[in-house]
Design a protein around this motif. Structure first.
Motif, PDB file in Angstrom:
ATOM      1  N   GLU A  48       0.843  -1.192   0.000  1.00 45.20           N
ATOM      2  CA  GLU A  48       0.000   0.000   0.000  1.00 45.20           C
ATOM      3  C   GLU A  48       0.878   1.241   0.000  1.00 45.20           C
ATOM      4  OE1 GLU A  48      -3.721   0.529   2.556  1.00 45.20           O
ATOM      5  OE2 GLU A  48      -2.248   1.722   3.667  1.00 45.20           O
ATOM      6  N   LEU A  49       0.454   2.237  -0.754  1.00 40.45           N
ATOM      7  CA  LEU A  49       1.158   3.514  -0.806  1.00 40.45           C
ATOM      8  C   LEU A  49       0.236   4.600  -0.281  1.00 40.45           C
ATOM      9  CD1 LEU A  49       3.778   4.953  -1.847  1.00 40.45           C
ATOM     10  CD2 LEU A  49       2.490   5.444  -3.945  1.00 40.45           C
ATOM     11  N   GLN A  50       0.714   5.339   0.729  1.00 44.44           N
ATOM     12  CA  GLN A  50      -0.012   6.490   1.246  1.00 44.44           C
ATOM     13  C   GLN A  50       0.698   7.763   0.805  1.00 44.44           C
ATOM     14  OE1 GLN A  50      -0.800   6.430   5.450  1.00 44.44           O
ATOM     15  NE2 GLN A  50      -1.790   4.422   5.414  1.00 44.44           N
ATOM     16  N   ILE A  51      -0.079   8.710   0.255  1.00 49.18           N
ATOM     17  CA  ILE A  51       0.466   9.967  -0.246  1.00 49.18           C
ATOM     18  C   ILE A  51      -0.244  11.108   0.468  1.00 49.18           C
ATOM     19  CG2 ILE A  51       0.862  11.380  -2.302  1.00 49.18           C
ATOM     20  CD1 ILE A  51       0.361   8.752  -3.939  1.00 49.18           C
ATOM     21  N   ASP A  52       0.501  11.837   1.274  1.00 48.88           N
ATOM     22  CA  ASP A  52      -0.076  12.932   2.053  1.00 48.88           C
ATOM     23  C   ASP A  52       0.453  14.255   1.499  1.00 48.88           C
ATOM     24  OD1 ASP A  52      -0.976  14.759   3.923  1.00 48.88           O
ATOM     25  OD2 ASP A  52      -0.746  13.365   5.595  1.00 48.88           O
ATOM     26  N   ALA A  53      -0.364  14.935   0.724  1.00 52.69           N
ATOM     27  CA  ALA A  53       0.061  16.190   0.108  1.00 52.69           C
ATOM     28  C   ALA A  53       0.193  17.313   1.135  1.00 52.69           C
ATOM     29  CB  ALA A  53      -0.929  16.591  -0.983  1.00 52.69           C
ATOM     30  N   SER A  54      -0.575  17.239   2.218  1.00 52.39           N
ATOM     31  CA  SER A  54      -0.519  18.317   3.212  1.00 52.39           C
ATOM     32  C   SER A  54       0.780  18.300   4.003  1.00 52.39           C
ATOM     33  CB  SER A  54      -1.708  18.220   4.166  1.00 52.39           C
ATOM     34  OG  SER A  54      -1.683  17.002   4.894  1.00 52.39           O
ATOM     35  N   THR A  64       4.528  13.928   2.360  1.00 59.06           N
ATOM     36  CA  THR A  64       5.156  12.648   2.709  1.00 59.06           C
ATOM     37  C   THR A  64       4.573  11.506   1.887  1.00 59.06           C
ATOM     38  OG1 THR A  64       3.567  12.294   4.513  1.00 59.06           O
ATOM     39  CG2 THR A  64       5.672  13.364   5.080  1.00 59.06           C
ATOM     40  N   ILE A  65       5.402  10.486   1.671  1.00 59.29           N
ATOM     41  CA  ILE A  65       5.003   9.262   0.965  1.00 59.29           C
ATOM     42  C   ILE A  65       5.472   8.082   1.803  1.00 59.29           C
ATOM     43  CG2 ILE A  65       5.217   7.914  -1.165  1.00 59.29           C
ATOM     44  CD1 ILE A  65       6.071  10.498  -2.565  1.00 59.29           C
ATOM     45  N   SER A  66       4.617   7.078   1.966  1.00 61.04           N
ATOM     46  CA  SER A  66       5.021   5.882   2.703  1.00 61.04           C
ATOM     47  C   SER A  66       4.474   4.640   2.022  1.00 61.04           C
ATOM     48  CB  SER A  66       4.525   5.951   4.152  1.00 61.04           C
ATOM     49  OG  SER A  66       3.108   5.985   4.199  1.00 61.04           O
ATOM     50  N   LYS A  67       5.307   3.591   1.989  1.00 58.20           N
ATOM     51  CA  LYS A  67       4.907   2.318   1.392  1.00 58.20           C
ATOM     52  C   LYS A  67       5.077   1.220   2.437  1.00 58.20           C
ATOM     53  CE  LYS A  67       7.506   0.019  -1.651  1.00 58.20           C
ATOM     54  NZ  LYS A  67       8.140  -0.443  -2.913  1.00 58.20           N
ATOM     55  N   ARG A  68       4.126   0.281   2.480  1.00 53.81           N
ATOM     56  CA  ARG A  68       4.192  -0.779   3.473  1.00 53.81           C
ATOM     57  C   ARG A  68       3.369  -1.977   3.007  1.00 53.81           C
ATOM     58  NH1 ARG A  68      -0.266   0.725   8.025  1.00 53.81           N
ATOM     59  NH2 ARG A  68      -1.892   1.395   6.584  1.00 53.81           N
ATOM     60  N   GLU A  69       3.588  -3.123   3.651  1.00 57.48           N
ATOM     61  CA  GLU A  69       2.788  -4.308   3.400  1.00 57.48           C
ATOM     62  C   GLU A  69       1.516  -4.246   4.236  1.00 57.48           C
ATOM     63  OE1 GLU A  69       4.825  -7.969   3.856  1.00 57.48           O
ATOM     64  OE2 GLU A  69       6.279  -7.569   2.261  1.00 57.48           O
ATOM     65  N   VAL A  70       0.400  -4.711   3.652  1.00 54.97           N
ATOM     66  CA  VAL A  70      -0.891  -4.644   4.336  1.00 54.97           C
ATOM     67  C   VAL A  70      -1.727  -5.883   4.000  1.00 54.97           C
ATOM     68  CG1 VAL A  70      -0.990  -2.112   4.354  1.00 54.97           C
ATOM     69  CG2 VAL A  70      -1.915  -3.370   2.398  1.00 54.97           C
ATOM     70  N   ARG A  71      -2.834  -6.029   4.727  1.00 56.88           N
ATOM     71  CA  ARG A  71      -3.871  -6.994   4.353  1.00 56.88           C
ATOM     72  C   ARG A  71      -4.750  -6.323   3.305  1.00 56.88           C
ATOM     73  NH1 ARG A  71      -6.314 -10.742   7.777  1.00 56.88           N
ATOM     74  NH2 ARG A  71      -8.239  -9.584   7.396  1.00 56.88           N
ATOM     75  N   VAL A  72      -4.650  -6.777   2.058  1.00 55.85           N
ATOM     76  CA  VAL A  72      -5.316  -6.042   0.979  1.00 55.85           C
ATOM     77  C   VAL A  72      -6.836  -6.067   1.095  1.00 55.85           C
ATOM     78  CG1 VAL A  72      -3.407  -6.279  -0.644  1.00 55.85           C
ATOM     79  CG2 VAL A  72      -5.157  -8.064  -0.529  1.00 55.85           C
ATOM     80  N   ASP A  73      -7.398  -7.117   1.692  1.00 54.74           N
ATOM     81  CA  ASP A  73      -8.852  -7.172   1.802  1.00 54.74           C
ATOM     82  C   ASP A  73      -9.400  -6.026   2.644  1.00 54.74           C
ATOM     83  OD1 ASP A  73      -8.916  -9.387   0.235  1.00 54.74           O
ATOM     84  OD2 ASP A  73      -9.166 -10.829   1.872  1.00 54.74           O
ATOM     85  N   ASP A  74      -8.584  -5.497   3.546  1.00 51.52           N
ATOM     86  CA  ASP A  74      -9.045  -4.374   4.366  1.00 51.52           C
ATOM     87  C   ASP A  74      -9.377  -3.155   3.517  1.00 51.52           C
ATOM     88  OD1 ASP A  74      -8.633  -5.985   6.541  1.00 51.52           O
ATOM     89  OD2 ASP A  74      -6.816  -4.962   7.238  1.00 51.52           O
ATOM     90  N   SER A  75      -8.688  -3.008   2.389  1.00 54.05           N
ATOM     91  CA  SER A  75      -8.876  -1.810   1.564  1.00 54.05           C
ATOM     92  C   SER A  75     -10.219  -1.785   0.856  1.00 54.05           C
ATOM     93  CB  SER A  75      -7.748  -1.700   0.527  1.00 54.05           C
ATOM     94  OG  SER A  75      -7.850  -2.720  -0.455  1.00 54.05           O
ATOM     95  N   ILE A  76     -10.864  -2.939   0.723  1.00 55.69           N
ATOM     96  CA  ILE A  76     -12.154  -2.992   0.010  1.00 55.69           C
ATOM     97  C   ILE A  76     -13.296  -3.364   0.945  1.00 55.69           C
ATOM     98  CG2 ILE A  76     -11.197  -3.392  -2.277  1.00 55.69           C
ATOM     99  CD1 ILE A  76     -11.711  -6.373  -1.880  1.00 55.69           C
ATOM    100  N   GLY A  77     -13.094  -3.198   2.249  1.00 55.65           N
ATOM    101  CA  GLY A  77     -14.186  -3.437   3.179  1.00 55.65           C
ATOM    102  C   GLY A  77     -15.389  -2.555   2.884  1.00 55.65           C
ATOM    103  N   TRP A  78     -15.146  -1.356   2.325  1.00 54.63           N
ATOM    104  CA  TRP A  78     -16.232  -0.423   2.033  1.00 54.63           C
ATOM    105  C   TRP A  78     -17.253  -1.014   1.064  1.00 54.63           C
ATOM    106  CZ3 TRP A  78     -16.792   1.003  -3.064  1.00 54.63           C
ATOM    107  CH2 TRP A  78     -15.676   0.851  -3.903  1.00 54.63           C
ATOM    108  N   ILE A  79     -16.823  -1.940   0.218  1.00 57.61           N
ATOM    109  CA  ILE A  79     -17.751  -2.546  -0.740  1.00 57.61           C
ATOM    110  C   ILE A  79     -18.840  -3.321  -0.002  1.00 57.61           C
ATOM    111  CG2 ILE A  79     -17.963  -4.219  -2.622  1.00 57.61           C
ATOM    112  CD1 ILE A  79     -15.186  -3.425  -3.546  1.00 57.61           C
ATOM    113  N   GLU A  80     -18.484  -3.939   1.114  1.00 57.92           N
ATOM    114  CA  GLU A  80     -19.431  -4.721   1.903  1.00 57.92           C
ATOM    115  C   GLU A  80     -19.964  -3.964   3.116  1.00 57.92           C
ATOM    116  OE1 GLU A  80     -20.691  -7.557   1.112  1.00 57.92           O
ATOM    117  OE2 GLU A  80     -19.525  -7.713  -0.737  1.00 57.92           O
ATOM    118  N   GLY A  81     -19.695  -2.681   3.188  1.00 53.40           N
ATOM    119  CA  GLY A  81     -20.259  -1.882   4.268  1.00 53.40           C
ATOM    120  C   GLY A  81     -19.411  -1.784   5.509  1.00 53.40           C
ATOM    121  N   ARG A  82     -18.104  -2.151   5.414  1.00 56.71           N
ATOM    122  CA  ARG A  82     -17.211  -2.044   6.559  1.00 56.71           C
ATOM    123  C   ARG A  82     -16.116  -1.022   6.257  1.00 56.71           C
ATOM    124  NH1 ARG A  82     -17.024  -7.244   5.345  1.00 56.71           N
ATOM    125  NH2 ARG A  82     -14.798  -7.116   4.856  1.00 56.71           N
ATOM    126  N   LEU A  83     -15.645  -0.368   7.303  1.00 57.57           N
ATOM    127  CA  LEU A  83     -14.488   0.500   7.182  1.00 57.57           C
ATOM    128  C   LEU A  83     -13.391  -0.064   8.063  1.00 57.57           C
ATOM    129  CD1 LEU A  83     -16.097   4.075   7.370  1.00 57.57           C
ATOM    130  CD2 LEU A  83     -15.464   2.768   5.331  1.00 57.57           C
TER     131      LEU A  83
END
Length: 337
Positions: A235-241, A244-263
């Motif tokens: 996952e890449l996080q980009i904070d324009a404010s 900063t840029i940060s890259k890390r390993e994540v559980r990818v299913d967490d990123s699409i929880g919104w599709i099923e109504g979870r955050l």
């Protein structure tokens, strides 16, 4: 009769058909092959064959009239709030148009990357309203599930040397492979280049914070002069404010929880949590600058907004003060007693 049909076709092309007129046009199209051929000729123009032009017009019609003929489910955190069609006539009209466009058109549009134009002469745009989700298929077969308040614009040259789109919002992309025709997303001053890849992109320009999570394939992100390559489960996080840029390993299913109504939040700044909650509950939630960049890990799964805010306050790095002023929420660090 022909004059009335011409009027309906003009209304169709300008996206001005009401439900009754859509039903009339659909019935006329079903009457004969000659009627369908005439309709294609009216849409054809000079720059594209009738079949390609018809497909283009149908894509535009379907995207726009999904909103015209439908309403979202009752607002609130529900599992996958799909659209419900409000009238049987609209369903018949859209279904009939889809059937003869996709099944009876004699020519098949070429695949992307073959050097033949498959794009619209004008940009093709898809939008979602607050609280709405939308599944679309792009001209190259790529699939996109768009989250609330998102905009996707297909560039006129899509499918020539490249497949380029403009995007603002959040969506899960499944990109059709084409090594000769890269897929490029322009979003909030950043560019993302992929070939055959699936990933979630959260990039609302007004929020100055973007997150891209790669599920499969390979993705290249260009952030100003920096080029970052993502592998699956990164996952890449980009904070324009904060620049900063940060890259890390994540559980990818967490990123699409919104599709099923979870955050699901895993080390996300509280300002991102507030923005996601705002879209999820369809209210304005403000975060104080003092705590905006504190990292939060937790999950919201169909709780009410007061329940979710209490839970976040109890599990965040600092105890939060929650103020509700006329339906607008303000989160800040709670004062010590």
């Amino acid at each position: 009769m022909r004059k009335e049909i011409d009027r309906l076709i003009d209304s169709y092309r300008s996206n001005a058909l009401n439900k009754e007129e859509a039903g009339m046009l659909a019935e006329w199209l079903e009457e004969s092959d000659e009627n369908r051929a005439y309709f294609r000729e009216c849409l054809a123009g000079r720059e594209l064959p009738a079949s390609a032009r018809a497909e283009r017009e149908w894509a535009r019609f379907a995207a726009r009239n999904r909103i015209l003929f439908a309403v979202p489910e009752v607002a609130g955190p529900r599992r996958r709030p799909f659209l419900r069609y409000v009238a049987a006539a609209a369903v018949v009209a859209v279904g009939v148009c889809a059937a003869w466009f996709w099944q009876r058109t004699p020519d098949v549009a070429p695949e992307a990357g073959t050097g033949t134009e498959i794009s619209a002469a004008q940009p093709l745009e898809y939008r979602t309203a607050r609280g709405e989700k939308l599944d679309i298929v792009l001209p190259d077969g790529s699939k996109v599930c768009m989250n609330s308040e998102a905009t996707l614009t297909v560039d006129p040259g899509f499918g020539k040397a490249t497949r380029e789109i403009e995007f603002d919002g959040e969506a899960f992309f499944t990109i059709s492979p084409d090594k000769n025709c890269p897929f490029i997303i322009h979003s909030a001053n950043n560019n993302y280049t992929v070939l055959g890849t699936s990933f979630n992109l959260q990039s609302y320009a007004r929020e100055n914070f973007a997150v891209v999570t790669l599920h499969t394939g390979c993705l290249q992100a260009q952030v100003r002069k920096d080029v970052i390559i993502l592998d699956p489960n990164e996952e890449l996080q980009i904070d324009a404010s904060t620049n900063t840029i940060s890259k890390r390993e994540v559980r990818v299913d967490d990123s699409i929880g919104w599709i099923e109504g979870r955050l699901v939040f895993s080390g996300h700044p509280l300002k991102d949590v507030a923005n996601k909650l705002s879209r999820y509950y369809q209210v304005k939630i403000n975060i104080h600058d003092e705590i905006a960049n504190l990292q939060y890990t937790g999950m919201v799964d169909r709780e009410t907004l007061p329940e979710a805010l209490r839970m976040i306050s109890a599990t965040s790095p600092v105890k939060l003060s929650i103020t509700n002023i006329d339906g607008e929420y303000f989160l800040s660090r709670a004062k010590r007693k």
